[in-house]
Enzyme design. Structure first.
Site, PDB file in Angstrom:
ATOM      1  N   SER A   7     -11.370  -0.364   0.043  1.00 13.93           N
ATOM      2  CA  SER A   7     -10.054  -0.387   0.700  1.00 13.93           C
ATOM      3  C   SER A   7     -10.176  -0.709   2.174  1.00 13.93           C
ATOM      4  O   SER A   7      -9.285  -1.335   2.754  1.00 13.93           O
ATOM      5  CB  SER A   7      -9.377   0.988   0.581  1.00 13.93           C
ATOM      6  OG  SER A   7      -8.709   1.129  -0.631  1.00 13.93           O
ATOM      7  N   ASP A  64       0.839  -1.201   0.000  1.00 11.39           N
ATOM      8  CA  ASP A  64       0.000   0.000   0.000  1.00 11.39           C
ATOM      9  C   ASP A  64       0.879   1.259   0.000  1.00 11.39           C
ATOM     10  O   ASP A  64       1.941   1.251  -0.620  1.00 11.39           O
ATOM     11  CB  ASP A  64      -0.910  -0.053   1.248  1.00 11.39           C
ATOM     12  CG  ASP A  64      -2.235   0.653   1.036  1.00 11.39           C
ATOM     13  OD1 ASP A  64      -2.223   1.884   0.991  1.00 11.39           O
ATOM     14  OD2 ASP A  64      -3.272  -0.022   0.930  1.00 11.39           O
ATOM     15  N   HIS A  79      -3.252   6.162   3.847  1.00 16.52           N
ATOM     16  CA  HIS A  79      -4.103   5.033   3.468  1.00 16.52           C
ATOM     17  C   HIS A  79      -3.563   3.699   4.010  1.00 16.52           C
ATOM     18  O   HIS A  79      -4.304   2.906   4.598  1.00 16.52           O
ATOM     19  CB  HIS A  79      -4.212   4.997   1.947  1.00 16.52           C
ATOM     20  CG  HIS A  79      -5.175   3.989   1.398  1.00 16.52           C
ATOM     21  ND1 HIS A  79      -4.798   2.700   1.095  1.00 16.52           N
ATOM     22  CD2 HIS A  79      -6.491   4.078   1.099  1.00 16.52           C
ATOM     23  CE1 HIS A  79      -5.844   2.040   0.622  1.00 16.52           C
ATOM     24  NE2 HIS A  79      -6.888   2.852   0.616  1.00 16.52           N
ATOM     25  N   ASN A  99     -14.242   1.020  -6.129  1.00 20.09           N
ATOM     26  CA  ASN A  99     -15.306   1.938  -5.688  1.00 20.09           C
ATOM     27  C   ASN A  99     -16.058   2.515  -6.866  1.00 20.09           C
ATOM     28  O   ASN A  99     -16.450   3.680  -6.862  1.00 20.09           O
ATOM     29  CB  ASN A  99     -14.691   3.100  -4.878  1.00 20.09           C
ATOM     30  CG  ASN A  99     -14.016   2.632  -3.611  1.00 20.09           C
ATOM     31  OD1 ASN A  99     -14.193   1.484  -3.199  1.00 20.09           O
ATOM     32  ND2 ASN A  99     -13.251   3.500  -2.995  1.00 20.09           N
TER      33      ASN A  99
END
Lengths: 86, 410
Positions: free
Chosen positions: B322, B114, B147, B243
């Protein structure tokens, strides 16, 4: 589809000498072809081990010529990815 | 003013709100007809509800005063912000029941691929074993976006800053962090592929990929095939569906990979998040495989970052597939601690077979919303049969044995 998508082939033809970033899948050990790529002015940015692939960067025309090589199985764009949360 | 109709907190808010400012409220009427017709003059409601005779609106304190005296009004509440803490989403998937059984992910290596991680966040203290950077312009694996830290916290934070309130799903698992996305949360497929390879070489048992690219895809792209190769190497790979919902065929790479567990997002009411990407893949396969909570999740915040909606210095709230995906990753870690010999395919089967069917079509919910405890019960080895105590040899049996005699004791 052949070794590359129609969209990618068109993009490479149009890009000429511009630098592009691609991922190439080879028929066997990718490391064997690093020197061949270098001769064409193509830099190997990353060699992968889980699959027979390399991330490469070079002039679009030189990269386009790779589809003629028997050791090249698939040529695809190194595309952007991003997070799925905000 | 009829204070009996007004929620206590709202009365206090009215007392401190200037006359010209508006307060968000929810008004419940005595009949449905009233809900549709009886509104404050000049006020357009934000929502009119059908399941209950109510409407949401923003009005001045004096309007609330007047509404409370209207016979058609049954009750008035303040419309308050809501969020799903890990303290809500973890129980929703029944993780605490697994913790009670003593299973918290100890000894299981999780790969977070990530934006990196905040290595100084107390919720990860002593459990970040290794990290590496694959962003060409980067230098280390410190999270400059936020994130990755949030994702890692959902999977394996121990919630120690808040006394366990924001505990992740596998709070004792070990973390291996590959930074493959830059400060803007973006990267290239090749960076992610390099991070996955590194994580596999570190010996992780499960990899979290809360990232993706354009949809649709058929699972034959380089990143998807790398994920499948990781699975073939014995690693469970949990991937965010994306998304781009609610439209069909919006699962991108590597969510379209064949062998990974592709995760969609649900909310705390077990509804599917509208943003959650839907299947099928471009070659007609059903995706996602499962859904986990992914709406308004409060989890660790990386120092100096503003990703999501910061709650304080240590936690931030964010939504997306996520956020759903690390719930799955943590759940997988719990199962792998329970039964280390499980293959990635067996893990996927356990989670899908024990999921709660939410009643949506397969390309929206997959098998449904996961129930980690039910999966744990399936994975847990059966209790051992107590050994039958051997009867001590008596005097007569000893004599028989010594004389080479058979027969029964008289």
């Amino acid at each position: 589809m052949g070794k590359a998508s129609v969209e990618l082939l068109e993009k490479l033809r149009a890009a000429g000498t511009a630098q592009v970033q691609l991922i190439v899948r080879t028929t066997d050990e990718p490391g064997r072809y690093v020197a061949l790529l270098k001769e064409r002015g193509i830099e190997v940015r990353q060699q992968f081990r889980l699959t027979r692939r390399m991330a490469i960067q070079g002039p679009a025309a030189a990269c386009l010529s790779l589809v003629q090589e028997p050791w090249v199985e698939v040529l695809e764009e190194d595309r952007p990815v991003h997070t799925w949360g905000k | 003013m009829n204070t009996a109709k007004i929620a206590t907190g709202l009365v206090q808010t009215m007392a401190t709100t200037p006359a010209e400012e508006t307060i968000p409220i929810i008004v419940k009427y005595r009949t449905e007809v009233m809900a549709a017709q009886k509104l404050v003059a000049g006020v357009v409601p934000d929502f009119r509800y059908k399941l209950v005779p109510a409407a949401a609106m923003r009005v001045k304190p004096a309007d609330i005063h007047a509404l409370s005296e209207d016979d058609s009004v049954a009750h008035i509440w303040q419309d308050l912000p809501v969020h799903t803490c890990l303290q809500d989403s973890a129980p929703l998937i029944n993780a605490p029941a697994v913790w009670t059984a003593g299973v918290r992910g100890r000894g299981v290596k999780i790969g977070i691929v990530d934006t990196g991680i905040d290595p100084d966040h107390p919720d990860f203290a002593g459990r970040i074993v290794a990290g590496a950077n694959f962003v060409p312009t980067g230098t280390g694996y410190r999270d400059d976006n936020g994130h990755g830290t949030h994702v890692a916290g959902i999977a394996a934070g121990d919630g120690s800053v808040q006394g366990g309130k924001y505990r992740g799903i596998a709070p004792e698992a070990s973390l291996y962090v590959a930074k493959v996305l830059d400060a803007s949360g973006s990267g290239m497929m090749s960076w992610v592929m390099a991070g996955i390879e590194w994580a596999v070489e570190q010996g992780v048992r499960v990899i979290n990929l809360s990232l993706g690219g354009p949809a649709p895809c058929d699972g034959t792209d380089a990143l998807s095939e790398t994920c499948d190769a990781a699975v073939a190497a014995g690693v469970v790979v949990c991937v965010a569906a994306g998304n781009m919902g609610p439209r069909a065929s919006t699962v991108g790479s590597p969510g379209c990979a064949r062998q990974v567990i592709t995760i969609g997002a649900s909310d705390k009411l077990d509804d599917i998040a509208s943003f959650s990407s839907r299947g099928p893949t471009s070659d007609g396969r059903t995706k996602p495989d499962l859904v986990f909570p992914g709406v308004d999740i409060v989890a660790p915040r990386a120092k100096g970052t503003t990703m999501g909606f910061p709650m304080d210095d240590y936690y931030t709230k964010a939504s997306g597939t996520s956020m759903a995906t690390p719930h799955a990753t943590g759940a997988v870690a719990l199962l792998l601690q329970t039964a280390p010999g499980l293959s990635p395919a067996q893990v996927k089967e356990l989670l899908t077979q024990t999921a709660k069917d939410l009643g949506f079509e397969a390309n929206t919910q997959g098998a449904g919303r996961a129930d980690v405890y039910q999966a744990y019960l399936q994975a847990a080895p059966p209790p051992e049969e107590p050994e039958q105590p051997t009867k001590p040899e008596g005097c007569w049996q000893a004599i028989q044995r010594a004389l080479g005699m058979g027969g029964r004791m008289p």
